[in-house]
Design a protein around this motif. Structure first.
Motif, mmCIF file in Angstrom:
data_model
loop_
_atom_site.group_PDB
_atom_site.id
_atom_site.type_symbol
_atom_site.label_atom_id
_atom_site.label_comp_id
_atom_site.label_asym_id
_atom_site.label_seq_id
_atom_site.Cartn_x
_atom_site.Cartn_y
_atom_site.Cartn_z
ATOM 1 N N UNK A 37 0.850 -1.195 0.000
ATOM 2 C CA UNK A 37 0.000 0.000 0.000
ATOM 3 C C UNK A 37 0.882 1.241 0.000
ATOM 4 N N UNK A 38 0.524 2.210 -0.826
ATOM 5 C CA UNK A 38 1.293 3.444 -0.887
ATOM 6 C C UNK A 38 0.781 4.367 -1.967
ATOM 7 N N UNK A 39 1.647 5.271 -2.396
ATOM 8 C CA UNK A 39 1.294 6.284 -3.392
ATOM 9 C C UNK A 39 1.982 5.933 -4.705
ATOM 10 N N UNK A 40 1.255 6.087 -5.796
ATOM 11 C CA UNK A 40 1.860 5.830 -7.099
ATOM 12 C C UNK A 40 3.024 6.789 -7.339
ATOM 13 N N UNK A 41 4.128 6.241 -7.811
ATOM 14 C CA UNK A 41 5.280 7.078 -8.131
ATOM 15 C C UNK A 41 4.902 8.119 -9.177
ATOM 16 N N UNK A 42 4.115 7.720 -10.168
ATOM 17 C CA UNK A 42 3.709 8.655 -11.216
ATOM 18 C C UNK A 42 2.926 9.833 -10.678
ATOM 19 N N UNK A 43 2.091 9.593 -9.665
ATOM 20 C CA UNK A 43 1.325 10.695 -9.065
ATOM 21 C C UNK A 43 2.261 11.716 -8.424
ATOM 22 N N UNK A 44 3.288 11.228 -7.735
ATOM 23 C CA UNK A 44 4.227 12.135 -7.071
ATOM 24 C C UNK A 44 5.077 12.890 -8.088
ATOM 25 N N UNK A 45 5.482 12.213 -9.157
ATOM 26 C CA UNK A 45 6.254 12.902 -10.197
ATOM 27 C C UNK A 45 5.417 14.012 -10.828
ATOM 28 N N UNK A 46 4.177 13.707 -11.098
ATOM 29 C CA UNK A 46 3.287 14.704 -11.702
ATOM 30 C C UNK A 46 3.083 15.887 -10.756
ATOM 31 N N UNK A 47 2.941 15.603 -9.473
ATOM 32 C CA UNK A 47 2.766 16.670 -8.483
ATOM 33 C C UNK A 47 4.013 17.545 -8.400
ATOM 34 N N UNK A 48 5.179 16.945 -8.666
ATOM 35 C CA UNK A 48 6.434 17.700 -8.620
ATOM 36 C C UNK A 48 6.735 18.395 -9.945
ATOM 37 N N UNK A 49 5.819 18.302 -10.907
ATOM 38 C CA UNK A 49 5.997 18.989 -12.182
ATOM 39 C C UNK A 49 6.791 18.206 -13.203
ATOM 40 N N UNK A 50 6.891 16.895 -13.019
ATOM 41 C CA UNK A 50 7.632 16.039 -13.944
ATOM 42 C C UNK A 50 6.671 15.132 -14.703
ATOM 43 N N UNK A 51 6.999 14.778 -15.950
ATOM 44 C CA UNK A 51 6.180 13.783 -16.655
ATOM 45 C C UNK A 51 6.178 12.456 -15.899
ATOM 46 N N UNK A 52 5.096 11.722 -16.017
ATOM 47 C CA UNK A 52 4.974 10.458 -15.290
ATOM 48 C C UNK A 52 6.004 9.428 -15.748
ATOM 49 N N UNK A 53 6.479 9.563 -16.980
ATOM 50 C CA UNK A 53 7.438 8.580 -17.489
ATOM 51 C C UNK A 53 8.881 9.076 -17.391
ATOM 52 N N UNK A 54 9.146 10.005 -16.481
ATOM 53 C CA UNK A 54 10.514 10.484 -16.272
ATOM 54 C C UNK A 54 11.377 9.364 -15.683
ATOM 55 N N UNK A 55 12.552 9.173 -16.246
ATOM 56 C CA UNK A 55 13.492 8.229 -15.641
ATOM 57 C C UNK A 55 14.069 8.870 -14.389
ATOM 58 N N UNK A 56 13.932 8.187 -13.269
ATOM 59 C CA UNK A 56 14.339 8.780 -11.999
ATOM 60 C C UNK A 56 15.275 7.847 -11.245
#
Length: 410
Positions: free
Chosen positions: A324-343
């Motif tokens: 259980x947790x938060x989708x990584x893509x949701x957090x990237x989007x909230x930080x102003x990054x595309x969801x498919x950013x290599x991180x």
């Protein structure tokens, strides 16, 4: 020059003095058909198959962990790496008894005299030495890695990788050099292929060996049964570490899939990683145009997702958990990054080879990739990565970074 080389390679070495033709050096010392070309070829075929599968699945794991620019590894199906790495370890373990059986079928050749009848035979034997040495090195060090015992000073991963190339190259050379014998050994008895390339005298000797094998049918069947039981026993008593339904009978497996904190095994403990005191000032930083510094309460305010995903260790064990947790893509989007950013996900762990991991675009954008705070209905315990860990589908366990503290573009 070519003809001179041919003459050199074909030159016969001097025969042995009569004084050494004793015991195992006698011409007729080994007459059992169980040491025949046919038996050796058939055991070798199974061993070669195990080596090839083990090499390809091991290469896959290496490329996932150290991907070149051209390599692509998908986020689904979620069980794919579980299968490939399970096969890698299972075939490696099965290859141990197969290698022993193969060596038993051919060990009489150690007592041939002269040791090689020509220079070409010397070269052939040296190539076999490389094959056996590299193969044994791979299997023994792989077995020790499964047990997490490292009685050596070299770095296992790199050594295992490069020795794998040596071993598979030696297999290819050996198959090429022994192709006529292998074809004869695998051919059905009595067919032209079974005697191709043999003189009339050699074909007659071959027929005599085959007749002896028929006369000793019980011994032949016992040999096949013993080899099969050895491979089966090793496989069945270990494969349950990645194939959960067989875990009750996997008595030799170093780990059981559901034994550990929160019903999941642990490879690296919090104490071993030096992460033993996570205070109230903990923040998860998502670095982007809109930089986020999140407390656990902040994370809890995001939409929570639950996914059933496996942890698959490079050592072969795997087990599924409900995360259980938060989708990584949701957090990237909230930080102003595309969801498919290599991180890159970094850990609170201060040292170690795997204190950070790269999340490629297919996994970063996958709706099943989480920064998890819970496992199996409870908050994460420290050994499973409290306060936050990465869990993504179809990745090795060493890349599922625990004790996450920073997510940044790669």
């Amino acid at each position: 020059m070519s003809s001179g080389l041919d003459r050199l390679l074909g030159a016969r070495l001097p025969g042995p003095p009569e004084a050494v033709r004793r015991g195992p050096f006698r011409a007729e010392a080994f007459r059992s058909p169980l040491h025949s070309e046919r038996r050796s070829a058939r055991v070798g075929a199974w061993l070669g198959l195990a080596f090839v599968v083990c090499f390809l699945t091991g290469l896959t794991s290496h490329l996932i962990q150290q991907p070149p620019g051209w390599f692509f590894w998908p986020a689904s199906p979620v069980w794919l790496y579980r299968v490939t790495q399970g096969l890698h370890v299972a075939t490696g373990l099965a290859a141990i008894p197969l290698l022993l059986v193969k060596l038993w079928t051919v060990y009489p050749k150690l007592f041939e005299w002269p040791p090689a009848g020509s220079v070409s035979r010397v070269i052939s034997r040296l190539s076999i030495l490389v094959l056996v040495g590299a193969g044994a090195m791979q299997l023994v060090t792989g077995l020790f890695n499964i047990a997490q015992w490292y009685p050596w000073s070299f770095f296992f991963t790199d050594t295992h990788y490069w020795t794998g190339w040596i071993a598979i190259g030696a297999v290819a050379v050996h198959v090429g050099a022994k192709a006529p014998e292998i074809r004869r050994g695998l051919a059905r008895r009595g067919t032209p292929a079974a005697v191709v390339g043999l003189t009339e005298e050699q074909a007659s000797e071959r027929a005599a060996v085959d007749d002896a094998a028929e006369d000793q049918d019980v011994s032949r069947r016992a040999f096949v049964l013993a080899a099969g039981l050895g491979v089966g026993a090793v496989t069945l008593t270990t494969v349950g570490q990645s194939l959960s339904p067989l875990s009750p009978i996997s008595l030799l497996a170093p780990r059981a899939p559901h034994v550990g904190p929160q019903d999941l095994p642990v490879r690296q403990t919090a104490q071993g990683a030096g992460v033993t005191d996570v205070g109230p000032d903990y923040r998860l930083v998502i670095d982007g145009p809109n930089r986020l510094e999140l407390t656990l309460d902040d994370l809890a305010a995001f939409p929570q997702r639950t996914e059933r995903l496996p942890i698959t260790c490079v050592e072969g064990w795997s087990a599924s958990g409900t995360w259980t947790g938060v989708r990584l893509g949701d957090l990237l989007e909230e930080a102003g990054l595309p969801r498919d950013t290599e991180v890159v996900v970094e850990s609170l762990q201060e040292g170690g080879l795997f204190r950070m991991s790269t999340v490629a675009p297919p996994h970063a954008s996958s709706p099943r990739t989480l920064l998890a705070t819970g496992l199996n209905g409870a908050p994460l315990v420290p050994d499973h990565g409290y306060p936050v860990r990465l869990i993504a589908p179809n990745r090795p366990g060493v890349m599922q970074t625990k004790w996450a503290t920073l997510v940044r573009p790669a």
